[in-house]
Motif scaffolding. Structure first.
Motif, PDB file in Angstrom:
ATOM      1  N   LEU A 194       0.796  -1.227   0.000  1.00 20.10           N
ATOM      2  CA  LEU A 194       0.000   0.000   0.000  1.00 20.10           C
ATOM      3  C   LEU A 194       0.824   1.271   0.000  1.00 20.10           C
ATOM      4  O   LEU A 194       0.258   2.361  -0.081  1.00 20.10           O
ATOM      5  N   GLY A 195       2.139   1.166   0.083  1.00 22.48           N
ATOM      6  CA  GLY A 195       2.965   2.360   0.078  1.00 22.48           C
ATOM      7  C   GLY A 195       2.551   3.330   1.169  1.00 22.48           C
ATOM      8  O   GLY A 195       2.369   2.955   2.323  1.00 22.48           O
ATOM      9  N   ASP A 196       2.339   4.605   0.779  1.00 18.39           N
ATOM     10  CA  ASP A 196       1.941   5.636   1.737  1.00 18.39           C
ATOM     11  C   ASP A 196       0.480   6.053   1.575  1.00 18.39           C
ATOM     12  O   ASP A 196       0.092   7.138   2.020  1.00 18.39           O
ATOM     13  N   LEU A 197      -0.318   5.203   0.939  1.00 20.02           N
ATOM     14  CA  LEU A 197      -1.763   5.446   0.938  1.00 20.02           C
ATOM     15  C   LEU A 197      -2.263   5.543   2.362  1.00 20.02           C
ATOM     16  O   LEU A 197      -3.068   6.418   2.716  1.00 20.02           O
ATOM     17  N   VAL A 198      -1.790   4.635   3.205  1.00 23.05           N
ATOM     18  CA  VAL A 198      -2.082   4.646   4.632  1.00 23.05           C
ATOM     19  C   VAL A 198      -0.790   4.361   5.378  1.00 23.05           C
ATOM     20  O   VAL A 198       0.192   3.898   4.802  1.00 23.05           O
ATOM     21  N   ARG A 199      -0.795   4.616   6.660  1.00 22.44           N
ATOM     22  CA  ARG A 199       0.327   4.248   7.516  1.00 22.44           C
ATOM     23  C   ARG A 199      -0.216   3.515   8.731  1.00 22.44           C
ATOM     24  O   ARG A 199      -1.390   3.683   9.087  1.00 22.44           O
ATOM     25  N   ALA A 200       0.602   2.688   9.343  1.00 25.04           N
ATOM     26  CA  ALA A 200       0.169   1.881  10.485  1.00 25.04           C
ATOM     27  C   ALA A 200       0.597   2.542  11.789  1.00 25.04           C
ATOM     28  O   ALA A 200       1.705   3.077  11.904  1.00 25.04           O
ATOM     29  N   ASP A 201      -0.314   2.494  12.753  1.00 26.97           N
ATOM     30  CA  ASP A 201      -0.039   3.036  14.083  1.00 26.97           C
ATOM     31  C   ASP A 201      -0.744   2.157  15.106  1.00 26.97           C
ATOM     32  O   ASP A 201      -1.974   2.107  15.152  1.00 26.97           O
ATOM     33  N   ASP A 202       0.052   1.435  15.895  1.00 28.87           N
ATOM     34  CA  ASP A 202      -0.494   0.595  16.962  1.00 28.87           C
ATOM     35  C   ASP A 202      -1.524  -0.407  16.425  1.00 28.87           C
ATOM     36  O   ASP A 202      -2.588  -0.603  17.006  1.00 28.87           O
ATOM     37  N   GLY A 203      -1.199  -1.022  15.306  1.00 29.58           N
ATOM     38  CA  GLY A 203      -2.042  -2.069  14.763  1.00 29.58           C
ATOM     39  C   GLY A 203      -3.219  -1.603  13.942  1.00 29.58           C
ATOM     40  O   GLY A 203      -3.980  -2.426  13.424  1.00 29.58           O
ATOM     41  N   GLU A 204      -3.392  -0.294  13.788  1.00 33.27           N
ATOM     42  CA  GLU A 204      -4.474   0.250  12.978  1.00 33.27           C
ATOM     43  C   GLU A 204      -3.884   1.078  11.837  1.00 33.27           C
ATOM     44  O   GLU A 204      -2.748   1.552  11.914  1.00 33.27           O
ATOM     45  N   LEU A 205      -4.681   1.265  10.795  1.00 34.71           N
ATOM     46  CA  LEU A 205      -4.254   2.041   9.640  1.00 34.71           C
ATOM     47  C   LEU A 205      -4.926   3.402   9.644  1.00 34.71           C
ATOM     48  O   LEU A 205      -6.061   3.547  10.090  1.00 34.71           O
ATOM     49  N   GLU A 206      -4.213   4.394   9.154  1.00 34.48           N
ATOM     50  CA  GLU A 206      -4.756   5.749   9.051  1.00 34.48           C
ATOM     51  C   GLU A 206      -4.286   6.362   7.749  1.00 34.48           C
ATOM     52  O   GLU A 206      -3.246   6.003   7.200  1.00 34.48           O
ATOM     53  N   LEU A 207      -5.077   7.291   7.220  1.00 32.56           N
ATOM     54  CA  LEU A 207      -4.755   7.923   5.950  1.00 32.56           C
ATOM     55  C   LEU A 207      -3.496   8.771   6.049  1.00 32.56           C
ATOM     56  O   LEU A 207      -3.155   9.295   7.114  1.00 32.56           O
ATOM     57  N   SER A 208      -2.843   8.917   4.928  1.00 30.35           N
ATOM     58  CA  SER A 208      -1.693   9.803   4.844  1.00 30.35           C
ATOM     59  C   SER A 208      -2.099  11.219   5.269  1.00 30.35           C
ATOM     60  O   SER A 208      -3.134  11.727   4.837  1.00 30.35           O
ATOM     61  N   PRO A 209      -1.316  11.893   6.120  1.00 31.06           N
ATOM     62  CA  PRO A 209      -1.702  13.219   6.615  1.00 31.06           C
ATOM     63  C   PRO A 209      -1.614  14.300   5.544  1.00 31.06           C
ATOM     64  O   PRO A 209      -0.917  14.164   4.532  1.00 31.06           O
ATOM     65  N   TRP A 210      -2.307  15.413   5.791  1.00 33.98           N
ATOM     66  CA  TRP A 210      -2.428  16.496   4.823  1.00 33.98           C
ATOM     67  C   TRP A 210      -1.077  17.046   4.397  1.00 33.98           C
ATOM     68  O   TRP A 210      -0.819  17.234   3.203  1.00 33.98           O
ATOM     69  N   LEU A 211      -0.188  17.308   5.342  1.00 35.17           N
ATOM     70  CA  LEU A 211       1.071  17.963   5.018  1.00 35.17           C
ATOM     71  C   LEU A 211       1.936  17.108   4.102  1.00 35.17           C
ATOM     72  O   LEU A 211       2.745  17.631   3.333  1.00 35.17           O
TER      73      LEU A 211
END
Length: 224
Positions: free
Chosen positions: A161-178
């Motif tokens: 998935l590249g940087d479409l999402v990133r993992a944090d503590d076992g969950e995925l979140e969208l790439s941030p705005w900046l």
């Protein structure tokens, strides 16, 4: 360091970013290449997994960013006849034929990082949505960059998935705005992966620990 996530899939855990090795019937693929000074770490990871750059049949880039393409030129110098692939919207950046736009914060940071990102002098295959390369299906996932793509491998039960999402503590979140070119595109890109990939266990992300099982369910939670 190479960590086998599942048969045929290794995480190359670099400092701050991940690359991946994937072996299937079509040969050995390297997904992303890390920062320019991490090329030797990628080579050592290949050795740990029982390979070398001479064994790599193709390099699959998820997008143009220094931490994903920076090691490419150095790695190609020790490779054989290797196919390099990237999403059509980013491919010309990899070979240096075009510069990132200055109209968005992402483009500004890419321009600055580009001073550390050596362009390559080998042909780069520009991929579109639905293309196939080796055992992978290409999914266009713009948002983090205009030409960002994900790679789905049904046979190995994994999505890269590249940087479409990133993992944090076992969950995925969208790439941030900046760090993104257009965050409004990200939910649609996630849904495109979900529509194209009916099931996958491993969600192999560029940043954070990859999810080894339940990867598709974790990705679906991002847009629920």
């Amino acid at each position: 360091m190479a960590v086998e996530l599942r048969p045929g899939v290794w995480q190359v855990a670099l400092r701050g970013v991940n690359a991946y090795l994937v072996e299937d019937d079509a040969g050995l693929a390297l997904v992303d290449t890390g920062l320019p000074w991490q090329a030797d770490s990628v080579r050592r990871a290949l050795e740990v997994a029982g390979f070398s750059m001479r064994d790599v049949e193709r390099v699959l880039l998820t997008h143009y960013d220094v931490d994903h393409v920076g090691g490419l030129r150095s790695l190609l110098s020790s490779a054989g006849d290797v196919e390099v692939c990237c999403g059509a919207g980013d491919a010309e950046l990899v070979v240096g034929n075009r510069k990132p736009p200055l109209s968005v914060p992402k483009g500004v940071s890419q321009r600055l990082a580009g001073l550390l990102t050596p362009s390559v002098h080998t042909p780069v295959r520009a991929l579109g949505d639905g293309d196939e390369v080796g055992g992978f299906e290409v999914v266009a996932t713009p948002g983090h960059t205009p030409g960002h793509v994900a790679y789905y491998h049904e046979g190995l039960d994994a999505a890269f998935l590249g940087d479409l999402v990133r993992a944090d503590d076992g969950e995925l979140e969208l790439s941030p705005w900046l760090l993104s070119s257009d965050t409004s595109q990200l939910p649609g890109s996630v849904r495109r992966v979900l529509n194209r990939a009916p099931a996958f266990a491993a969600a192999c992300v560029g940043h954070g620990d990859p999810i080894r099982s339940g990867g598709r369910a974790a990705l679906a939670r991002v847009v629920q």
